[in-house]
Write an enzyme that holds these catalytic residues in place. Structure first.
Site, PDB file in Angstrom:
ATOM      1  N   ASP A 197       0.870  -1.187   0.000  1.00 18.01           N
ATOM      2  CA  ASP A 197       0.000   0.000   0.000  1.00 18.01           C
ATOM      3  C   ASP A 197       0.907   1.238   0.000  1.00 18.01           C
ATOM      4  OD1 ASP A 197      -3.127   0.614   1.740  1.00 18.01           O
ATOM      5  OD2 ASP A 197      -1.945   1.962   0.472  1.00 18.01           O
ATOM      6  N   ASP A 201      -2.839   4.818  -2.590  1.00 17.72           N
ATOM      7  CA  ASP A 201      -3.762   5.562  -1.734  1.00 17.72           C
ATOM      8  C   ASP A 201      -4.173   6.895  -2.379  1.00 17.72           C
ATOM      9  OD1 ASP A 201      -4.886   5.694   1.048  1.00 17.72           O
ATOM     10  OD2 ASP A 201      -3.698   7.530   1.111  1.00 17.72           O
ATOM     11  N   GLU A 256      -6.787   3.647  -5.364  1.00 15.37           N
ATOM     12  CA  GLU A 256      -7.909   3.998  -4.511  1.00 15.37           C
ATOM     13  C   GLU A 256      -8.364   5.371  -4.971  1.00 15.37           C
ATOM     14  OE1 GLU A 256      -7.619   5.767  -0.853  1.00 15.37           O
ATOM     15  OE2 GLU A 256      -9.462   4.959  -0.033  1.00 15.37           O
ATOM     16  N   HIS A 293     -10.835  -1.099   5.724  1.00 10.14           N
ATOM     17  CA  HIS A 293     -10.475  -0.523   7.034  1.00 10.14           C
ATOM     18  C   HIS A 293     -11.055   0.873   7.216  1.00 10.14           C
ATOM     19  CE1 HIS A 293      -7.861   1.157   4.092  1.00 10.14           C
ATOM     20  NE2 HIS A 293      -7.406   2.026   4.967  1.00 10.14           N
ATOM     21  N   ASP A 294     -11.652   1.420   6.138  1.00 10.03           N
ATOM     22  CA  ASP A 294     -12.277   2.752   6.226  1.00 10.03           C
ATOM     23  C   ASP A 294     -13.795   2.670   6.328  1.00 10.03           C
ATOM     24  OD1 ASP A 294     -10.048   4.021   3.651  1.00 10.03           O
ATOM     25  OD2 ASP A 294      -9.835   4.033   5.840  1.00 10.03           O
TER      26      ASP A 294
END
Ligand code: TEU
Length: 600
Positions: free
Chosen positions: A104, A206, A257, A330-331
């Site tokens: 990531d 990200d 993302e 995770h968000d």
């Protein structure tokens, strides 16, 4: 239905990706925080699930203000998670098991503790001055424009030493990098190559669609940030340049993302002819329950809302583009609590949602814990909110929206990112088998019942547990080209309603207002002179109420039920189970609460 080219499928299309949140996956050294060795010890579990790739959240050196999304050294592993050697060993071990590894990379911003930012703020003359987005105050001393951070605070912070503001679309500890600076772009490519040389099979990038800001940094005035700091003017060329500089002899995957992305931008970034991204992570399907003010205001939604968003994006990203499919990360809150029915139909709703999502066209991205039906954490007090975005949202609701603390926690508790960051539940033993020490965040109290060990009973049947079902679902997806490469034909919500003559009086399957979500996946392939067509029908009743559905399309085609989530098998027709009869037109299918079936 056109004959589809039976292409050789790239690994990132064929395989599901398992998304690991390292901090909460498995703790091997007894400090209460998950680590790389813990992940390595569990790779065989991921292999048995049927995922052939993992995406690990950031494990690089970080002050952990945003749990690792504030990086202070991109070329070293944070001691919380282990060492550089541990990560290299993990990659080797994963490859030995046939699992690819996506790291990531947080390239839109660094930590404010990164040496570049520290140098840029210790006075002028540093070569790093222009690595970030600095602007003079407005004449009245206010910030340069009206941009807001995604975390309920202003997007600018004044730095006394430099006498200027710097931009941060997230926390003040995450200063945005200035991608207009060719030096910055070169640095990021070098970082990517550092990890490719160590065996990485690609990256999750990200908020990669935020790296280009419109020149002049114009205020929004209430308008959308699209074209301003989301999907800005240079995003595509910057990604193309980054990819062109990557040195590898393997087929790598770049997963972007891309919050708030537009369909045209998504098509452009993932069009193979642009050599930019392979996959984008979309968001609209996880915003049907957002109210007018966004995430922290809940809105009632319908199956039609959800199915409509999915059909739209399946159409937008039809071949040659390629979508991702995911239920949470995770968000996001836990999907079985958010869209499912975690009290009365937890197993049924977890499996039904997985079926109607992961059999769509695209790459499934399974988030740790959803495969065992993990649900939201029982958040009652603001003290239990550790995530910076959720904490800021709570404070904003109390201080700006003037809600009472109870009203604010009621608004935040369902969506707080803490919900999906509780420790992975491996067993019903101490701390859910996650750690010998007390975990950094308490495990969900339901771990005694909902855990991997209790669900490893797959020798019985796919319907024995959520875990067994997920394994069967991912295996099914890989076994039909129509599910891997076929097109997507929405059927849902069908024109639900009384079938001709309607169900017999007193029937406990009344026609319902569209809680059935169904679609076809079709593929034609040339086999010699004959054309072989495969049609898969996927249907689920996304509600606690029985549904009657007039399946309007494949009457008379017959077929075989290949997957279902009720242990006693598909009961779409009361009197018999022969699919041919079940397919007869005008005979409404009866789907029990959260019942799903797959017919080929
Ligand atoms: O998230 C991007 C992002 O916009 C998130 O803030 C997410 O969309 C939001 O939580 C939904 O309201 C990425 C990472 O996944 C996230 O963990 C980081 O906090 C963020 O970027 C900043 O790096």
């Amino acid at each position: 239905m056109l004959p589809w080219p039976m292409e050789h499928l790239s690994w990132w299309k064929e395989s599901a990706i398992y998304h690991i949140y390292p901090r909460s996956f498995a703790d091997s050294d007894g400090d209460g925080i998950g680590d790389l060795k813990g992940i390595m010890d569990r790779l065989s579990y991921i292999q048995r699930l049927g995922a052939k790739a993992i995406w690990m959240g950031p494990v690089f050196r970080s002050p952990q203000v945003d749990n690792g999304y504030d990086v202070s050294d991109y070329r070293d592993v944070d001691p919380l998670f282990g060492t550089l050697a541990d990560l290299e060993h993990l990659i080797e071990e994963a490859h030995r098991l046939g699992i690819r590894v996506l790291l990531d990379l947080v390239f839109n911003h660094t930590s404010d503790q990164h040496p570049w930012f520290r140098a840029a703020t210790e006075g002028s003359g540093s070569r790093y001055n222009d690595y970030y987005v600095w602007r003079d105050p407005a004449p009245d001393g206010a910030p340069p424009n009206d941009w807001r951070s995604f975390f309920s605070i202003p997007a600018w912070t004044f730095h006394e030493t430099r006498g200027q503001y710097y931009l941060h679309l997230f926390t003040p500890e995450q200063p945005d990098l200035n991608w207009e600076n060719p030096e910055v772009r070169r640095e990021m490519a070098d970082i990517a190559n550092f990890w490719l040389a160590r065996g990485a099979d690609g990256f999750r990038l990200d908020v990669i669609n935020m790296i280009s800001k419109k020149p002049g940094l114009p205020s929004l005035g209430g308008a959308s940030p699209s074209g301003i700091y989301v999907d800005g003017p240079q995003v595509l060329p910057y990604i193309q340049e980054l990819r062109s500089r990557m040195v590898t002899n393997r087929e790598i995957a770049l997963v972007g993302e891309t919050p708030r992305i537009t369909p045209s931008a998504a098509r452009s970034y993932t069009d193979p002819r642009n050599a930019a991204l392979n996959i984008v992570l979309l968001f609209d399907h996880l915003e049907v329950d957002h109210g007018p003010s966004g995430r922290w205001e809940h809105r009632a939604w319908t199956t039609g809302d959800l199915a409509g968003v999915i059909a739209t994006w399946q159409q937008h990203l039809a071949a040659p583009s390629w979508p991702s499919i995911y239920l949470s990360n995770h968000d996001q809150p836990r999907i079985v609590s958010r869209y499912g029915s975690d009290l009365d139909y937890r197993y049924q709703s977890a499996t039904a949602l997985a079926t109607v999502f992961y059999l769509q066209r695209g790459t499934p991205v399974v988030y740790q814990g959803e495969e065992i039906g993990m649900c939201n954490f029982p958040l009652e007090s603001p003290d239990q909110i550790m995530d910076v975005e959720s904490k800021n949202a709570y404070l904003d609701l109390v201080e700006s929206a003037k809600l009472t603390p109870q009203e604010a926690i009621e608004r935040v508790r369902h969506e707080a990112r803490d919900n999906s960051r509780t420790p992975m539940q491996w067993s019903g033993r101490h701390n859910a088998g996650f750690s010998d020490a007390s975990p950094w965040y308490p495990p969900n109290p339901d771990y005694h019942e909902w855990n991997v060990e209790a669900q490893e009973i797959c020798h019985e049947a796919a319907t024995s547990s959520v875990l067994c079902y997920y394994r069967a679902l991912l295996a099914l997806r890989r076994s039909y080209d129509a599910l891997l490469q076929g097109d997507y034909v929405p059927l849902a919500p069908a024109c639900v309603g009384a079938s001709p003559g309607g169900p017999p009086p007193g029937d406990d399957f009344p026609p319902t207002g569209g809680t059935v979500f169904a679609f076809l996946r079709r593929l034609s392939s040339q086999a010699g002179t004959s054309q072989l067509s495969t049609v898969c029908l996927v249907a689920a009743n996304l509600s606690d109420v029985p549904a009657s559905w007039n399946q309007p399309t494949v009457a008379g085609l017959g077929g075989t039920f290949v997957l279902w989530n009720y242990p006693d098998g598909p009961r779409v027709r009361p009197q018999d189970q022969s699919p041919a009869r079940a397919m007869a037109k005008g005979n409404p299918w009866r789907l029990r609460p959260w019942e799903c079936v797959v017919l080929v």
